[in-house]
Design a protein around this motif. Structure first.
Motif, short mmCIF file in Angstrom:
data_model
loop_
_atom_site.label_atom_id
_atom_site.label_comp_id
_atom_site.label_asym_id
_atom_site.label_seq_id
_atom_site.Cartn_x
_atom_site.Cartn_y
_atom_site.Cartn_z
N UNK A 103 0.82 -1.22 0.00
CA UNK A 103 0.00 0.00 0.00
C UNK A 103 0.85 1.27 0.00
N UNK A 104 2.10 1.16 0.42
CA UNK A 104 2.97 2.33 0.50
C UNK A 104 3.97 2.43 -0.64
N UNK A 105 3.86 1.56 -1.64
CA UNK A 105 4.70 1.69 -2.83
C UNK A 105 4.02 2.72 -3.72
N UNK A 106 4.73 3.79 -4.02
CA UNK A 106 4.13 4.91 -4.74
C UNK A 106 4.43 4.95 -6.23
N UNK A 107 3.86 5.92 -6.88
CA UNK A 107 4.04 6.16 -8.31
C UNK A 107 5.52 6.37 -8.62
N UNK A 108 5.99 5.70 -9.66
CA UNK A 108 7.38 5.84 -10.09
C UNK A 108 8.35 4.93 -9.36
N UNK A 109 7.85 4.18 -8.40
CA UNK A 109 8.71 3.23 -7.68
C UNK A 109 8.58 1.85 -8.32
N UNK A 110 9.67 1.11 -8.29
CA UNK A 110 9.68 -0.23 -8.87
C UNK A 110 9.29 -1.26 -7.82
N UNK A 111 8.49 -2.23 -8.23
CA UNK A 111 8.02 -3.26 -7.32
C UNK A 111 9.10 -4.31 -7.11
N UNK A 112 9.52 -4.45 -5.87
CA UNK A 112 10.53 -5.44 -5.49
C UNK A 112 10.09 -6.07 -4.18
N UNK A 113 9.64 -7.31 -4.25
CA UNK A 113 9.22 -8.02 -3.04
C UNK A 113 10.45 -8.36 -2.19
N UNK A 114 10.33 -8.11 -0.89
CA UNK A 114 11.39 -8.46 0.05
C UNK A 114 11.00 -9.74 0.79
N UNK A 115 9.73 -9.85 1.18
CA UNK A 115 9.30 -11.05 1.88
C UNK A 115 7.86 -10.97 2.34
N UNK A 116 7.43 -12.07 2.95
CA UNK A 116 6.06 -12.19 3.44
C UNK A 116 6.12 -12.46 4.95
N UNK A 117 5.32 -11.71 5.71
CA UNK A 117 5.31 -11.88 7.16
C UNK A 117 4.66 -13.20 7.55
N UNK A 118 5.38 -13.98 8.34
CA UNK A 118 4.84 -15.23 8.88
C UNK A 118 4.17 -15.00 10.23
N UNK A 119 4.56 -13.91 10.88
CA UNK A 119 4.03 -13.57 12.19
C UNK A 119 4.25 -12.07 12.40
N UNK A 120 4.08 -11.61 13.60
CA UNK A 120 4.29 -10.18 13.88
C UNK A 120 5.77 -9.82 13.98
#
Length: 135
Positions: A104-121
């Motif tokens: 939700x915080x990736x903005x216009x002009x930024x490239x999508x790069x996944x870092x990871x998925x939360x398994x817990x808090x």
């Protein structure tokens, strides 16, 4: 952009951690996303960096250091990121150098790069993936 607020002292490798050692090419804090520059040093990755190299994170720093100092990064596996996560949420490289944020915080002009998925808090399963596509 709302990046994760990371407590560097709480960043720890977890189950299945794959790490790599090298030298910092800039000042880096544990928990920041880094890329490996052409000179072989690690620098802060950035979703709106000037080149694909800068926008492609190689891992997350497990310790801090200044230019020329040794650094260890984690490339995959589980990591205690030192921040409060939301389980099931996918986290991305942000436009703040070294920062990590939710989609939700990736903005216009930024490239999508996944870092990871939360398994817990507290634990993230690293899954580095650079799309080459900007928002």
């Amino acid at each position: 952009m709302t990046d994760l607020v990371i407590t560097a002292a709480n960043v720890l490798p977890g189950a299945g951690a794959v790490t790599e050692d090298g030298l910092a090419g800039a000042t880096i804090t544990a928990g920041q996303a880094v890329y490996r520059d052409t000179d072989g040093t690690y620098k802060l990755a950035d979703a709106d960096g000037a080149s694909a190299l800068v926008r492609t994170a190689r891992g997350i720093a497990l310790n801090g250091g200044s230019a020329g100092q040794p650094i260890r990064i984690q490339k995959s596996g589980e990591i205690t990121i030192g921040a409060t996560l939301t389980g099931g949420v996918t986290y991305y490289l942000s436009n703040t150098a070294g920062g990590i944020c939710p989609l939700a915080d990736v903005g216009t002009g930024e490239y999508f790069h996944i870092v990871g998925i939360a398994k817990s808090t507290t634990v993230m399963l690293m899954s580095l993936a650079y799309s080459g596509v900007s928002g």
